[in-house]
Design a protein around this motif. Structure first.
Motif, PDB file in Angstrom:
ATOM      1  N   PRO A 169       5.351  -4.038  -1.529  1.00 39.73           N
ATOM      2  CA  PRO A 169       4.455  -4.775  -0.626  1.00 39.73           C
ATOM      3  C   PRO A 169       3.039  -4.219  -0.616  1.00 39.73           C
ATOM      4  CG  PRO A 169       6.022  -3.438   0.619  1.00 39.73           C
ATOM      5  CD  PRO A 169       6.466  -3.401  -0.806  1.00 39.73           C
ATOM      6  N   ASP A 188       8.433  -6.795   3.369  1.00 38.31           N
ATOM      7  CA  ASP A 188       7.111  -7.148   3.896  1.00 38.31           C
ATOM      8  C   ASP A 188       6.401  -5.977   4.566  1.00 38.31           C
ATOM      9  OD1 ASP A 188       8.707  -6.871   6.144  1.00 38.31           O
ATOM     10  OD2 ASP A 188       8.785  -9.020   6.550  1.00 38.31           O
ATOM     11  N   SER A 229      -0.378  -9.049   7.398  1.00 40.34           N
ATOM     12  CA  SER A 229      -0.139  -9.873   6.217  1.00 40.34           C
ATOM     13  C   SER A 229       0.388  -8.982   5.096  1.00 40.34           C
ATOM     14  CB  SER A 229      -1.421 -10.589   5.763  1.00 40.34           C
ATOM     15  OG  SER A 229      -2.397  -9.640   5.360  1.00 40.34           O
ATOM     16  N   LYS A 251       7.422 -13.872  -6.496  1.00 42.75           N
ATOM     17  CA  LYS A 251       6.467 -13.260  -5.581  1.00 42.75           C
ATOM     18  C   LYS A 251       6.733 -13.791  -4.192  1.00 42.75           C
ATOM     19  CE  LYS A 251       1.459 -12.347  -5.370  1.00 42.75           C
ATOM     20  NZ  LYS A 251       0.142 -12.703  -5.976  1.00 42.75           N
ATOM     21  N   THR A 288       6.435 -20.402  -1.707  1.00 40.92           N
ATOM     22  CA  THR A 288       4.990 -20.177  -1.762  1.00 40.92           C
ATOM     23  C   THR A 288       4.458 -19.834  -3.141  1.00 40.92           C
ATOM     24  OG1 THR A 288       5.330 -17.849  -1.179  1.00 40.92           O
ATOM     25  CG2 THR A 288       4.919 -19.387   0.634  1.00 40.92           C
ATOM     26  N   ASP A 289       5.313 -19.378  -4.073  1.00 38.84           N
ATOM     27  CA  ASP A 289       4.811 -18.847  -5.334  1.00 38.84           C
ATOM     28  C   ASP A 289       5.693 -19.255  -6.502  1.00 38.84           C
ATOM     29  OD1 ASP A 289       2.500 -16.719  -4.765  1.00 38.84           O
ATOM     30  OD2 ASP A 289       3.949 -16.621  -3.139  1.00 38.84           O
ATOM     31  N   ARG A 346       5.211 -13.691   0.043  1.00 38.69           N
ATOM     32  CA  ARG A 346       4.010 -13.398   0.823  1.00 38.69           C
ATOM     33  C   ARG A 346       4.165 -13.937   2.232  1.00 38.69           C
ATOM     34  NH1 ARG A 346      -0.729 -14.909  -1.566  1.00 38.69           N
ATOM     35  NH2 ARG A 346       0.216 -15.109  -3.627  1.00 38.69           N
ATOM     36  N   PHE A 404       1.843  -9.253   0.580  1.00 41.58           N
ATOM     37  CA  PHE A 404       2.407  -9.953  -0.572  1.00 41.58           C
ATOM     38  C   PHE A 404       3.107  -8.920  -1.426  1.00 41.58           C
ATOM     39  CE2 PHE A 404      -1.740  -8.574  -2.053  1.00 41.58           C
ATOM     40  CZ  PHE A 404      -1.524  -8.190  -3.354  1.00 41.58           C
ATOM     41  N   SER A 405       4.091  -9.371  -2.210  1.00 51.77           N
ATOM     42  CA  SER A 405       4.844  -8.437  -3.042  1.00 51.77           C
ATOM     43  C   SER A 405       5.420  -9.148  -4.256  1.00 51.77           C
ATOM     44  CB  SER A 405       5.996  -7.810  -2.247  1.00 51.77           C
ATOM     45  OG  SER A 405       6.776  -6.961  -3.082  1.00 51.77           O
ATOM     46  N   THR A 461      -7.294  -4.217  -2.162  1.00 51.63           N
ATOM     47  CA  THR A 461      -5.840  -4.306  -2.090  1.00 51.63           C
ATOM     48  C   THR A 461      -5.239  -2.912  -1.908  1.00 51.63           C
ATOM     49  OG1 THR A 461      -5.796  -6.274  -3.501  1.00 51.63           O
ATOM     50  CG2 THR A 461      -3.753  -5.020  -3.300  1.00 51.63           C
TER      51      THR A 461
END
Length: 263
Positions: free
Chosen positions: A134, A195, A91, A72, A46-47, A74, A93-94, A142
């Motif tokens: 995360p 996560d 959800s 990253k 994804t990243d 997510r 992201f990290s 955020t």
């Protein structure tokens, strides 16, 4: 007998020349993750990810590599094809910061710039330390999830975890001492909190603040019906995995000039 002596001499020269070679390199590719938001797809990248490394080649088959990689990961229930996960509506992201020490085993006798064999597949494995943090976005803001203890933990889970990297690749000596490779690697992390989702829904009254109570159970944001009753399963109770794939570019420094080596 002369052929035998010649072979022994070549082996001695090879040992002297190739036992000590250094190979710095750079990496660029993609990162992804398998866990509570992606349980079945090992190729969901994804990243962007990038890294640097330095490798010590002990001979044509084995080397050890010290590396740093940034990536990253997510996931979002809203993108799932599973209705139960969409109802959960979590959800995250990290960022991922990894320092690793791996051993690399070539299938062929590979010496950059001087062997007849100009390419080889390889496998690798080792140990790594990964830093993760995360976060989640709620109403445009955020939130860092660790201090919110969204599953009612007594203390925050660690910032770092051990992981086990392993994977495969193919590399080619394309010009002089320059090497180009493609690599696919997985990391099994010794944590289930990459996560922020691990086990069960807590008692909301015991959570640390209002933000924690909101972000532990987001199932009712659209419907008004919240499914996160205390003790109900929130996560899959398994360790998380992150994966990294991409291209490597490296340069091999030889200690001295050496004869061409056959595969």
């Amino acid at each position: 007998m002369r052929k035998l002596y010649g072979l022994l001499l070549l082996l001695l020269l090879s040992s002297a020349c190739f036992a000590q070679t250094w190979e710095p390199g750079i990496f660029a590719g993609s990162s992804g993750y398998m866990g509570d938001f992606n349980e079945v797809n090992p190729f969901k990248f994804t990243d962007f990810s990038a890294g640097v490394s330095v490798k010590r080649n002990f001979n044509g088959y084995f080397s050890a590599k010290l590396g740093y990689t940034y990536g990253k990961v997510r996931g979002a229930d809203s993108l799932s094809s599973n209705a139960q996960l969409r109802n959960r509506n979590l959800s995250f992201f990290s960022p991922i910061n990894e320092v690793s020490l791996t051993g690399e085993l070539n299938f062929f006798n590979y010496y950059s710039g001087i062997s007849i064999k100009r390419w080889t597949p390889y496998i690798f494995g080792g140990v790594a330390l990964v830093n993760y943090n995360p976060k989640a976005v709620y109403k445009g803001d955020t939130y860092v999830l660790r201090p919110l203890k969204t599953e009612g933990q007594q203390k925050e889970y660690p910032y770092n975890a051990l992981s086990v990297p392993y994977g495969v690749g193919v590399k080619v000596n394309f010009s002089g001492s320059w090497n180009l490779g493609i690599e696919l690697g997985y990391r099994t992390a010794f944590t289930n909190y990459l996560d922020d989702v691990s086990s069960y829904y807590p008692e909301k009254a015991g959570l640390v603040n209002v933000d924690s109570r909101i972000l532990t159970d987001r199932s009712g944001e659209k419907t008004g019906i919240y499914i996160g009753s205390p003790g109900a399963q929130r996560g899959n109770l398994r360790r998380d995995t992150y994966m990294i794939t991409g291209l490597t570019l490296s340069y091999t420094f030889l200690s001295q000039k050496c004869p061409v080596v056959s595969p």
